[in-house]
Design an enzyme around this catalytic site. Structure first.
Site, mmCIF file in Angstrom:
data_model
loop_
_atom_site.group_PDB
_atom_site.id
_atom_site.type_symbol
_atom_site.label_atom_id
_atom_site.label_comp_id
_atom_site.label_asym_id
_atom_site.label_seq_id
_atom_site.Cartn_x
_atom_site.Cartn_y
_atom_site.Cartn_z
ATOM 1 N N GLU A 162 0.854 -1.070 0.234
ATOM 2 C CA GLU A 162 -0.024 -0.573 -0.249
ATOM 3 C C GLU A 162 1.101 1.418 -0.103
ATOM 4 O O GLU A 162 1.976 1.019 0.120
ATOM 5 C CB GLU A 162 -0.807 -0.115 1.516
ATOM 6 C CG GLU A 162 -1.814 1.000 0.705
ATOM 7 C CD GLU A 162 -2.738 1.455 -0.456
ATOM 8 O OE1 GLU A 162 -2.958 0.411 -0.294
ATOM 9 O OE2 GLU A 162 -2.588 2.324 -0.660
ATOM 10 N N ALA A 165 -0.352 7.459 1.647
ATOM 11 C CA ALA A 165 -0.118 8.862 2.766
ATOM 12 C C ALA A 165 -1.089 8.791 3.900
ATOM 13 O O ALA A 165 -1.872 9.283 3.212
ATOM 14 C CB ALA A 165 0.866 9.504 2.182
ATOM 15 N N LYS A 221 8.360 -1.807 -2.194
ATOM 16 C CA LYS A 221 7.503 -0.917 -1.850
ATOM 17 C C LYS A 221 8.684 -0.232 -0.036
ATOM 18 O O LYS A 221 8.835 0.765 0.079
ATOM 19 C CB LYS A 221 6.815 -1.483 -0.223
ATOM 20 C CG LYS A 221 6.696 -1.071 0.753
ATOM 21 C CD LYS A 221 5.060 0.079 0.224
ATOM 22 C CE LYS A 221 4.915 0.083 1.628
ATOM 23 N NZ LYS A 221 3.801 1.372 1.686
ATOM 24 N N ALA A 269 11.946 21.617 4.660
ATOM 25 C CA ALA A 269 13.279 21.253 5.241
ATOM 26 C C ALA A 269 12.552 20.517 6.449
ATOM 27 O O ALA A 269 10.840 21.645 6.491
ATOM 28 C CB ALA A 269 13.895 21.418 5.415
ATOM 29 N N CYS A 277 6.197 4.272 8.949
ATOM 30 C CA CYS A 277 7.085 4.142 7.798
ATOM 31 C C CYS A 277 8.003 4.013 7.501
ATOM 32 O O CYS A 277 9.334 2.662 7.019
ATOM 33 C CB CYS A 277 6.283 3.332 6.133
ATOM 34 S SG CYS A 277 4.624 2.633 6.072
HETATM 35 C C1 UDX Z 1 4.632 7.707 3.551
HETATM 36 C C2 UDX Z 1 4.797 7.031 2.291
HETATM 37 O O1 UDX Z 1 4.999 8.309 1.658
HETATM 38 C C3 UDX Z 1 3.454 7.029 1.297
HETATM 39 O O2 UDX Z 1 3.584 6.233 0.181
HETATM 40 C C4 UDX Z 1 3.858 4.789 2.120
HETATM 41 O O3 UDX Z 1 3.122 4.105 1.833
HETATM 42 C C5 UDX Z 1 4.292 5.170 3.981
HETATM 43 O O4 UDX Z 1 4.669 5.700 4.173
HETATM 44 P P1 UDX Z 1 3.371 8.815 5.323
HETATM 45 O O5 UDX Z 1 4.649 8.061 6.163
HETATM 46 O O6 UDX Z 1 1.332 8.098 6.069
HETATM 47 O O7 UDX Z 1 4.115 8.002 3.941
HETATM 48 O O8 UDX Z 1 3.686 10.216 5.779
HETATM 49 P P2 UDX Z 1 4.535 10.813 4.348
HETATM 50 O O9 UDX Z 1 3.142 11.872 3.657
HETATM 51 O O10 UDX Z 1 5.252 10.404 3.497
HETATM 52 O O11 UDX Z 1 5.367 11.959 5.064
HETATM 53 C C6 UDX Z 1 5.936 11.065 6.073
HETATM 54 C C7 UDX Z 1 6.975 12.021 7.493
HETATM 55 O O12 UDX Z 1 7.936 12.960 6.784
HETATM 56 C C8 UDX Z 1 6.378 12.748 7.845
HETATM 57 O O13 UDX Z 1 6.616 13.240 8.993
HETATM 58 C C9 UDX Z 1 6.046 14.489 7.075
HETATM 59 O O14 UDX Z 1 6.079 15.681 8.340
HETATM 60 C C10 UDX Z 1 7.514 14.399 6.841
HETATM 61 N N1 UDX Z 1 8.142 15.247 5.742
HETATM 62 C C11 UDX Z 1 7.458 14.641 3.856
HETATM 63 C C12 UDX Z 1 9.342 16.468 5.829
HETATM 64 O O15 UDX Z 1 9.541 16.115 7.097
HETATM 65 N N2 UDX Z 1 9.156 16.507 4.393
HETATM 66 C C13 UDX Z 1 8.587 16.906 2.998
HETATM 67 O O16 UDX Z 1 9.082 17.385 2.160
HETATM 68 C C14 UDX Z 1 8.205 15.877 2.726
#
Ligand code: UDX
Ligand code: ADP
Length: 463
Positions: A162, A165, A221, A269, A277
């Protein structure tokens, strides 16, 4: 083969939304989501849709339409397994906290228990779909267990990771970039893959449904999450350099993101990535690489995690340093506790680690998050064994209003990028605070000019 009855084991952040959307899109398929956690199932069945166990924009509308029609939530795992032609496994696979691979490998005990339960209960042929993120070659273990039950039931194992996000789960499920289905390259395997393709193709364009062998699917994945996390760590590394040189990381991110080869996503940032994940999957990748003796590969990816740990710590350290090298007995407001906006999930949230650091420096913390409960905040801190109480004095207070959380504090730290923070009356918040009033923006979301005009001393990641 036409699937009529689906069971999903695990009613969490993945199983709940995914099955709700499949049920909404396929009203003729009966879907039962089961979980051993009775209170979680009760919450999924709650009449009040504000009481669903997870918060996701758009989810309650989907549940309202499908629940009771062809979507059911139940604790009767055996019955649902018995009746299903297709079983999704969506149970948790946390990082191991004991034994071999401790702190790195995925703990597959819940997966194995599911496989054993399916093996014990099934009396008709089943397609078993791995939905949880798993290390490469887990399908072999599941297949081994299922194929050695001593009864003639046939199992086909598919990997269908999956990619949703949190916070955008429903939109991601409605419009996925791609759906990935891995299966065995045999006649039976291909038939099973096709059965799952037929489900997704009800709403996902055919060209977005990729079919591969099982191992490619499992490894894709982990790789996707590792690449995404690596982008965040890369921009976070540059944010530290920006703070030293006077460059502005937001401007740098925009400038590089306009290069079509780089792209603009995942270049924000921040105080560090969190979520269930990224860290887990990279640790898993590192562990697998080490298992095969690929030490350079392992070290390369491990650096993404080390950078993330460093980013959280340096944010906390900057708060202490700016507050005249001591936060002892000073109150600090935390706006945001979830690992990102639009979710109530706090797993691996940077907020927990920053709080732990500041509590060790004897700070007092006042938390406000629009969706996270006080109980969850304490659970998270207890998990780290944080110093939350001294001689019956509670060091962490959780408030239901940001204005209350900011009362009398020396500084405000922004840990989650909730949009409502920008709508606050910052003049009023300023009046409530100790002076000089500091804001440490770990998400680069507040309006620097506005805050400085009011009188705040404002500092943000990468500026
Ligand atoms: C992630 C993947 O995006 C998704 O495809 C997978 O199925 C599960 O893991 P998720 O953890 O739900 O999803 O959220 P995501 O939007 O990826 O953000 C992960 C972390 O990175 C968050 O703490 C977010 O704040 C941080 N982040 C994300 C940043 O600090 N900067 C960014 O530019 C993007
Ligand atoms: P994810 O983010 O991967 O969805 P969660 O922890 O939110 O992870 O959800 C996983 C769910 O799986 C939990 O609600 C847990 O109770 C459930 N679960 C774990 N093992 C089993 C099992 N053997 N049978 C049924 N449910 C299980």
């Amino acid at each position: 083969m036409k699937i009529q009855n689906i069971c999903c084991i695990g009613a969490g952040y993945v199983g709940g939304p995914t099955m709700s959307v499949i049920a909404q899109k396929c009203p003729d398929i009966k879907i039962t989501v089961v979980d051993v956690n009775a209170s979680r199932i009760a919450a999924w069945n709650s009449d009040d849709l504000n009481q669903l166990p997870i918060y996701e924009p758009g989810l309650s509308e989907v549940i309202r339409e499908a629940r009771g029609r062809n979507l059911f939530f139940s604790t009767d795992v055996d019955l649902a397994i018995e009746q299903a032609d297709m079983i999704f496994i969506s149970v948790n696979t946390p990082t191991k906290t004991y034994g071999l691979g401790k702190g790195m490998a995925s703990d597959l005990k819940y997966i194995e228990l599911c496989a054993r339960q399916i093996a014990r209960v099934a009396t008709t042929d089943k397609i078993v779909v791995e939905k949880s993120t798993l290390p490469v070659r887990t399908a072999t273990a599941i297949k081994n267990i299922l194929d050695n039950t001593g009864n003639p039931v046939q199992f086909q194992i598919l990997s269908n990771p999956e990619f949703l996000a949190e916070g955008t789960a429903v939109m991601d499920l409605f419009n996925p970039d791609r759906v990935l289905i891995g299966g065995e390259e045999t006649a039976k395997g291909l038939e099973a893959v096709q059965a799952l393709v037929d489900i997704y193709s009800r709403w996902v364009p055919k060209e977005k449904i990729l079919t591969t062998n099982v191992w490619s699917s499992e490894l894709s994945k982990l790789t996707a999450n590792a690449f995404l996390a690596q982008r965040v760590s890369s921009i976070n590394a540059i944010s530290e350099l920006c703070e030293q040189t006077g460059a502005n990381v937001t401007e740098v991110a925009k400038a590089i993101g306009m290069d079509s080869r780089i792209g603009s996503e995942f270049l924000k940032a921040s105080v560090g990535f969190g979520g269930s994940c990224f860290q887990k999957d990279i640790l898993n990748l590192v562990y697998i690489a080490k298992t095969y003796g690929l030490h350079q590969v392992a070290d390369y990816w491990e650096q993404v995690i080390l950078m993330n740990n460093h980013q959280r710590e340096r944010f906390a350290h900057r708060i202490v340093k700016t507050l005249y090298n001591t936060v002892s007995d000073k109150k600090i407001a935390f706006l945001g506790w979830a690992f990102k906006k639009d979710t109530n999930d706090t797993r691996e949230s940077a907020a927990i680690y920053v709080a732990d650091y500041l509590l060790n420096e004897q700070a007092l913390i006042q938390v406000y998050d629009p969706k996270v409960t006080a109980q969850q905040v304490y659970t998270d801190l207890n998990y780290l064994n944080s110093r939350t109480e001294v001689e019956n004095e509670v060091l962490v207070k959780v408030h239901t209003s940001a204005y209350q959380a900011c009362e009398d504090v020396h500084a405000i730290a922004i840990l989650t990028e909730w949009e409502e923070f920008n709508t606050y009356d910052w003049e009023l918040i300023y009046q409530k605070m100790q002076k000089p009033a500091f804001v440490f923006d770990g998400r680069n979301v507040l309006n620097k000019e506005l805050l400085e005009k009011i009188g705040f001393t404002y500092s943000a990641i990468g500026r």
